[in-house]
Motif scaffolding. Structure first.
Motif, PDB file in Angstrom:
ATOM      1  N   ARG A 188       0.824  -1.213   0.000  1.00  0.00           N
ATOM      2  CA  ARG A 188       0.000   0.000   0.000  1.00  0.00           C
ATOM      3  C   ARG A 188       0.855   1.258   0.000  1.00  0.00           C
ATOM      4  O   ARG A 188       0.504   2.260  -0.637  1.00  0.00           O
ATOM      5  CB  ARG A 188      -0.945  -0.024   1.197  1.00  0.00           C
ATOM      6  N   TYR A 189       1.975   1.234   0.727  1.00  0.00           N
ATOM      7  CA  TYR A 189       2.879   2.386   0.685  1.00  0.00           C
ATOM      8  C   TYR A 189       3.353   2.648  -0.744  1.00  0.00           C
ATOM      9  O   TYR A 189       3.333   3.784  -1.228  1.00  0.00           O
ATOM     10  CB  TYR A 189       4.102   2.128   1.570  1.00  0.00           C
ATOM     11  N   ALA A 190       3.805   1.587  -1.425  1.00  0.00           N
ATOM     12  CA  ALA A 190       4.305   1.750  -2.790  1.00  0.00           C
ATOM     13  C   ALA A 190       3.185   2.126  -3.743  1.00  0.00           C
ATOM     14  O   ALA A 190       3.389   2.914  -4.677  1.00  0.00           O
ATOM     15  CB  ALA A 190       4.987   0.461  -3.244  1.00  0.00           C
ATOM     16  N   ARG A 191       2.000   1.565  -3.523  1.00  0.00           N
ATOM     17  CA  ARG A 191       0.849   1.950  -4.346  1.00  0.00           C
ATOM     18  C   ARG A 191       0.575   3.443  -4.177  1.00  0.00           C
ATOM     19  O   ARG A 191       0.260   4.151  -5.150  1.00  0.00           O
ATOM     20  CB  ARG A 191      -0.377   1.136  -3.940  1.00  0.00           C
ATOM     21  N   GLY A 192       0.707   3.949  -2.958  1.00  0.00           N
ATOM     22  CA  GLY A 192       0.538   5.379  -2.715  1.00  0.00           C
ATOM     23  C   GLY A 192       1.581   6.204  -3.448  1.00  0.00           C
ATOM     24  O   GLY A 192       1.275   7.266  -3.994  1.00  0.00           O
ATOM     25  N   ASP A 193       2.838   5.722  -3.488  1.00  0.00           N
ATOM     26  CA  ASP A 193       3.871   6.410  -4.263  1.00  0.00           C
ATOM     27  C   ASP A 193       3.458   6.511  -5.722  1.00  0.00           C
ATOM     28  O   ASP A 193       3.630   7.546  -6.365  1.00  0.00           O
ATOM     29  CB  ASP A 193       5.196   5.641  -4.171  1.00  0.00           C
ATOM     30  N   GLY A 194       2.932   5.403  -6.259  1.00  0.00           N
ATOM     31  CA  GLY A 194       2.511   5.404  -7.658  1.00  0.00           C
ATOM     32  C   GLY A 194       1.355   6.351  -7.904  1.00  0.00           C
ATOM     33  O   GLY A 194       1.337   7.088  -8.898  1.00  0.00           O
ATOM     34  N   LEU A 270      11.035  -9.404   1.507  1.00  0.00           N
ATOM     35  CA  LEU A 270       9.581  -9.360   1.416  1.00  0.00           C
ATOM     36  C   LEU A 270       9.086  -7.934   1.210  1.00  0.00           C
ATOM     37  O   LEU A 270       8.181  -7.685   0.392  1.00  0.00           O
ATOM     38  CB  LEU A 270       8.969  -9.947   2.690  1.00  0.00           C
ATOM     39  N   GLY A 271       9.672  -6.984   1.923  1.00  0.00           N
ATOM     40  CA  GLY A 271       9.277  -5.591   1.755  1.00  0.00           C
ATOM     41  C   GLY A 271       9.544  -5.086   0.350  1.00  0.00           C
ATOM     42  O   GLY A 271       8.720  -4.374  -0.238  1.00  0.00           O
ATOM     43  N   ASP A 272      10.696  -5.465  -0.221  1.00  0.00           N
ATOM     44  CA  ASP A 272      11.021  -5.045  -1.581  1.00  0.00           C
ATOM     45  C   ASP A 272      10.043  -5.647  -2.590  1.00  0.00           C
ATOM     46  O   ASP A 272       9.593  -4.973  -3.526  1.00  0.00           O
ATOM     47  CB  ASP A 272      12.447  -5.454  -1.931  1.00  0.00           C
ATOM     48  N   LEU A 273       9.724  -6.920  -2.431  1.00  0.00           N
ATOM     49  CA  LEU A 273       8.781  -7.557  -3.345  1.00  0.00           C
ATOM     50  C   LEU A 273       7.401  -6.908  -3.255  1.00  0.00           C
ATOM     51  O   LEU A 273       6.727  -6.704  -4.274  1.00  0.00           O
ATOM     52  CB  LEU A 273       8.680  -9.050  -3.025  1.00  0.00           C
ATOM     53  N   ALA A 274       6.986  -6.575  -2.027  1.00  0.00           N
ATOM     54  CA  ALA A 274       5.694  -5.923  -1.848  1.00  0.00           C
ATOM     55  C   ALA A 274       5.678  -4.553  -2.522  1.00  0.00           C
ATOM     56  O   ALA A 274       4.685  -4.164  -3.163  1.00  0.00           O
ATOM     57  CB  ALA A 274       5.381  -5.792  -0.356  1.00  0.00           C
ATOM     58  N   LYS A 275       6.784  -3.810  -2.407  1.00  0.00           N
ATOM     59  CA  LYS A 275       6.864  -2.502  -3.069  1.00  0.00           C
ATOM     60  C   LYS A 275       6.806  -2.647  -4.582  1.00  0.00           C
ATOM     61  O   LYS A 275       6.133  -1.862  -5.269  1.00  0.00           O
ATOM     62  CB  LYS A 275       8.158  -1.802  -2.657  1.00  0.00           C
ATOM     63  N   MET A 276       7.516  -3.650  -5.109  1.00  0.00           N
ATOM     64  CA  MET A 276       7.523  -3.841  -6.557  1.00  0.00           C
ATOM     65  C   MET A 276       6.148  -4.259  -7.074  1.00  0.00           C
ATOM     66  O   MET A 276       5.795  -3.966  -8.215  1.00  0.00           O
ATOM     67  CB  MET A 276       8.586  -4.871  -6.932  1.00  0.00           C
ATOM     68  N   ALA A 277       5.371  -4.929  -6.237  1.00  0.00           N
ATOM     69  CA  ALA A 277       4.008  -5.282  -6.636  1.00  0.00           C
ATOM     70  C   ALA A 277       3.066  -4.087  -6.541  1.00  0.00           C
ATOM     71  O   ALA A 277       2.169  -3.911  -7.377  1.00  0.00           O
ATOM     72  CB  ALA A 277       3.495  -6.423  -5.754  1.00  0.00           C
ATOM     73  N   GLY A 278       3.262  -3.240  -5.548  1.00  0.00           N
ATOM     74  CA  GLY A 278       2.332  -2.145  -5.308  1.00  0.00           C
ATOM     75  C   GLY A 278       2.503  -0.949  -6.215  1.00  0.00           C
ATOM     76  O   GLY A 278       1.513  -0.294  -6.588  1.00  0.00           O
ATOM     77  N   TYR A 279       3.741  -0.636  -6.608  1.00  0.00           N
ATOM     78  CA  TYR A 279       3.976   0.593  -7.367  1.00  0.00           C
ATOM     79  C   TYR A 279       3.248   0.627  -8.704  1.00  0.00           C
ATOM     80  O   TYR A 279       2.588   1.625  -9.027  1.00  0.00           O
ATOM     81  CB  TYR A 279       5.472   0.796  -7.550  1.00  0.00           C
TER      82      TYR A 279
END
Length: 334
Positions: A188-194, A270-279
């Motif tokens: 969700r953090y990375a999705r927010g960045d996107g 895991l955090g990196d993979l989650a960011k790459m999925a969310g962005y």
């Protein structure tokens, strides 16, 4: 500096909880001067904006649900505003009770000595600011569900607000309790960045790094594998250093620290993979909502409710008057 200070107002907005929180708040507030509002379905930004709109004070102090503020937290933040700053950026630290807590904190949260005070963007978990900026139109962006406090920070800086880092104005909070909850949070953090059009280069570098490492692993050439191993060790240097330093300070056995290392490595990945999925999810949302990625204009041309807007003309001189330097502002805590 005053060691403690009580807020002149306390305002709490409940976003429609169904777990008994609203009832507990009503019982707690009955014997106190507290303003309660319920706004079912509200996101973080809408809840904060509603609370701030109800305040009558010249300064607002903001924290999150689930935090525990230090006794001097409010006084230290307000001291910075009384010194003439517009935003006082506090700090935050996690609970470190279990192996999970320690590993998660080492992976995700810097120590205060790692912070560049001039570039630090405050989390609304620990911040205070002059109400006049919000009244002038710089509000939490309700079109964002995550990353909203960063957009708010950048909007204030762009308009000329003066920030002061106050590292000893601290709150304590608990991190996510499971790997699934952590992964969802970082997605969700990375999705927010996107959605906000932020940190494109940072996310691109992450994709390139993992793609390159994957290619090397497939090729299995010893020298390339050695180089990747060295780079991976350097990448893990900061979280490992934090873990050892914090465990040493808390007198944790060295064997326990070493036993926690694999969890730190796993959480980093895991955090990196989650960011790459969310962005990319956030970028797709941005294209559908605004018709363009718009990295150059980004959040600068989007109003709190998601309309095209530009606060370029807003400056410190255009704000409503506040109390003069040295006067003590009235404070609302939210």
């Amino acid at each position: 500096m005053k060691s403690q200070r009580q807020p002149d107002e306390i305002i709490i907005v409940d976003g429609g909880s169904t777990d008994g929180t609203w009832e507990a708040l009503q019982e707690w507030a009955a014997a106190r001067q507290v303003t309660l509002r319920q706004l079912p379905g509200a996101g973080i930004s809408a809840g904060r904006n509603l609370a701030i709109s109800l305040a009558t004070c010249e300064a607002i102090a903001v924290t999150d649900a689930g935090t525990r503020a230090d006794q001097g937290w409010l006084a230290r933040l307000i001291d910075a505003l009384e010194d003439g700053y517009d935003v006082a950026s506090g700090f935050f630290y996690p609970t470190l009770e279990s192996r999970w807590d320690r590993a998660l904190a080492a992976t995700t949260l810097p120590d205060v000595n790692e912070v560049d005070a001039d570039r630090f963007q405050p989390s609304s978990r620990s911040v205070a600011f002059r109400t006049s900026w919000w009244q002038a139109g710089i509000r939490y962006p309700e079109w964002l569900d995550y990353c909203e406090d960063l957009v708010w920070d950048f909007s204030l800086r762009r308009a000329g607000a003066r920030f002061q880092f106050v590292p000893d104005a601290t709150v304590e909070f608990s991190g996510r309790s499971s790997s699934k909850a952590f992964a969802v949070q970082y997605l969700r953090y990375a999705r927010g960045d996107g959605k906000a059009g932020l940190f494109a280069k940072r996310h691109a570098a992450r994709y390139m790094t993992y793609l390159g490492a994957g290619a090397v692993l497939l090729r299995r050439r010893p020298l390339e594998l050695l180089i990747v191993g060295i780079l991976a060790s350097l990448y893990m240097r900061a979280p490992v250093r934090r873990l050892f330093a914090r465990d040493h300070k808390r007198h944790v056995a060295i064997s326990e620290t070493f036993a926690t290392l694999p969890l730190v490595v796993a959480l980093r990945g895991l955090g990196d993979l989650a960011k790459m999925a969310g962005y990319p999810i956030g970028l797709l949302w941005r294209v559908r909502r605004f018709g363009t990625l718009g990295w150059k204009t980004s959040w600068q041309r989007i109003s709190p409710d998601g309309d095209v807007w530009s606060p370029a003309a807003l400056t410190r001189e255009s704000l409503p008057p506040t109390s003069s330097h040295g006067d003590e502002p009235h404070v609302a805590a939210q």
